[in-house]
Write a protein that holds these residues in place. Structure first.
Motif, short mmCIF file in Angstrom:
data_model
loop_
_atom_site.label_atom_id
_atom_site.label_comp_id
_atom_site.label_asym_id
_atom_site.label_seq_id
_atom_site.Cartn_x
_atom_site.Cartn_y
_atom_site.Cartn_z
N GLU A 1 50.61 33.54 42.09
CA GLU A 1 50.91 34.73 42.89
C GLU A 1 50.44 36.00 42.19
O GLU A 1 50.78 36.26 41.03
N VAL A 2 49.66 36.78 42.92
CA VAL A 2 49.26 38.12 42.47
C VAL A 2 50.18 39.12 43.18
O VAL A 2 50.24 39.13 44.41
N PRO A 3 50.90 39.96 42.44
CA PRO A 3 51.87 40.84 43.09
C PRO A 3 51.22 41.91 43.94
O PRO A 3 50.06 42.29 43.74
N ALA A 4 51.97 42.41 44.90
CA ALA A 4 51.50 43.49 45.76
C ALA A 4 51.15 44.72 44.93
O ALA A 4 51.79 45.00 43.90
N ASN A 5 50.11 45.42 45.35
CA ASN A 5 49.66 46.68 44.75
C ASN A 5 49.09 46.53 43.34
O ASN A 5 48.78 47.54 42.69
N ALA A 6 48.95 45.31 42.84
CA ALA A 6 48.40 45.11 41.50
C ALA A 6 46.89 45.38 41.50
O ALA A 6 46.18 45.04 42.44
N GLU A 7 46.41 45.99 40.43
CA GLU A 7 44.98 46.22 40.24
C GLU A 7 44.57 45.46 38.98
O GLU A 7 44.64 46.00 37.87
N LEU A 8 44.17 44.21 39.13
CA LEU A 8 43.87 43.36 37.98
C LEU A 8 42.48 43.69 37.44
O LEU A 8 41.49 43.67 38.18
N THR A 9 42.41 43.96 36.15
CA THR A 9 41.13 44.26 35.52
C THR A 9 40.50 43.03 34.88
O THR A 9 39.33 43.04 34.51
N GLU A 10 41.28 41.97 34.72
CA GLU A 10 40.78 40.70 34.20
C GLU A 10 40.99 39.62 35.27
O GLU A 10 41.94 39.70 36.06
N PRO A 11 40.13 38.59 35.31
CA PRO A 11 40.28 37.58 36.35
C PRO A 11 41.45 36.63 36.08
O PRO A 11 41.83 36.40 34.92
N VAL A 12 42.02 36.11 37.14
CA VAL A 12 42.91 34.95 37.05
C VAL A 12 42.00 33.75 36.87
O VAL A 12 41.17 33.44 37.72
N SER A 13 42.11 33.06 35.74
CA SER A 13 41.16 32.00 35.39
C SER A 13 41.88 30.67 35.22
O SER A 13 42.84 30.56 34.45
#
Length: 382
Positions: free
Chosen positions: A105-117
């Motif tokens: 799960e990626v949370p709402a409004n998150a700005e991920l700078t690294e990939p989910v790998s």
């Protein structure tokens, strides 16, 4: 985190699009005459089509940016969370026999700078698997799912994209030569969401993936890119279905493959359905195949079904051929050897897809993989 909810649309009944169902009995063992199975090597896929118990698992190597969570849910819970129920026997068995699903799960409004790998590795096992990626509303993320090693792997993968989210979902099949991989990837695009998928298939004896997508509301945008390199005796099959079931949606599909060696076989099926309610949409699908040696076969079948005339645009194209003589002549006229010219043409053919992965180290690895494939027929790069 609430998953996007798809608005109700009329059920689709077609021999091109099997009715989704979790019931294994709704997906009988294929005979090879069915439309969705007539290109597939059923004998080589027998382990994925047989209802046999297996407790084996692939080895996980994972990296999650801060805020991303993961949990395991039961089979019953997974059936309530998917983007779409299984559309073939392989994915129905995967969902039923995997013992539940791993949810990321990626949370709402998150700005991920690294990939989910996530890297899944096998050592010869027979494995059932189910993964669910839940992407929160108005978030931005890259998901990287890699497969390597050896396995008979049947999988169901669901990507639920929240309203206004932006996601780049990359799936790489870089198996050993004896691996067999089949499954169903389904994507649900939220209202005003922007989704890009990149599917790369390089290794394995057989890779057969069905990829379906639909929209949870208007305004969604979907780009699907693919790359495959098929060697002697290898079968790689990608079956895509984009269901424009909401107005003001957009899709673009671009898959490219190269084949080399005796018995190399690729199959690409691209279906787009524009429903009556899907007014003011635009869509285009393209498949290009480059045949590098004799003894290869590429099947490419685009389909476009339109139920309304109130659209911005719709089209498809499919090409299969050898090297472009004009390109080779242009390069050779500038002092480039024929072997190097051919290599440059193939690199350019794939580069536009690879650069869309969005992870520089993975892009570099993929270009290296293409170079290694080319060395089989063109020799090592000097």
């Amino acid at each position: 985190m609430a998953a996007p909810v798809m608005e109700a649309v009329e059920a689709l009944e077609s021999h091109l699009h099997p009715t989704p169902s979790f019931a294994i009995d709704d997906h009988p063992y294929p005979k090879g005459q069915e439309e969705i199975w007539r290109f597939s090597p059923l004998r080589a896929m027998r382990a994925l089509l047989t209802d046999a118990p297996s407790d084996a698992c692939l080895t996980w190597a994972e990296s999650y940016p801060e805020g991303v969570t993961t949990r395991v849910i039961s089979t019953a819970e997974a059936q309530l969370m998917v983007a779409e129920a299984p559309i073939d026997r392989v994915s129905a068995l995967a969902a039923a026999r995997s013992g539940g699903a791993q949810v990321i799960e990626v949370p709402a409004n998150a700005e991920l700078t690294e990939p989910v790998s996530i890297t899944l590795s096998g050592t010869g096992q027979h494995v059932w698997g189910h993964l669910v990626f839940s992407i929160g509303a108005h978030s931005s993320s890259t998901i990287l799912l890699r497969h390597e090693g050896s396995a008979s792997y049947a999988t169901k993968v669901d990507v639920l994209v929240g309203d206004g989210a932006r996601v780049n979902f990359v799936s790489i099949q870089d198996w050993d030569d004896d691996a067999v991989h089949g499954g169903h990837h389904s994507v649900l695009v939220g209202r005003d969401a922007q989704v890009r998928t990149v599917t790369v298939s390089l290794g394995g004896k057989v890779v057969r993936l069905a990829e379906t997508a639909k929209f949870a509301g208007p305004g969604g945008s979907l780009e699907q890119f693919g790359l495959y390199f098929v060697d002697a005796g290898q079968h790689i099959e990608h079956r895509l279905f984009v269901d424009h079931n909401a107005p003001h949606t957009h899709s673009n599909v671009d898959y490219r493959g190269a084949l080399q060696g005796e018995g190399a076989r690729s199959v690409w099926i691209g279906d787009v359905l524009i429903r009556k309610v899907a007014e003011n949409i635009s869509t285009y699908e393209s498949n290009k195949n480059l045949v590098l040696t004799d003894g290869c076969r590429a099947d490419s079948v685009p389909n476009l079904e339109i139920e309304t005339g109130e659209i911005e645009g719709a089209g498809h194209s499919s090409t299969t051929g050898r090297f472009d003589d004009e390109q080779l002549f242009y390069l050779r006229s500038r002092g480039i050897s024929e072997a190097e010219a051919r290599r440059l043409v193939v690199r350019g053919f794939f580069a536009d897809i690879i650069r869309r992965i969005g992870v520089p180290e993975v892009e570099e690895h993929m270009m290296g993989a293409v170079e290694r494939e080319l060395s089989v027929t063109m020799g090592s790069y000097a």
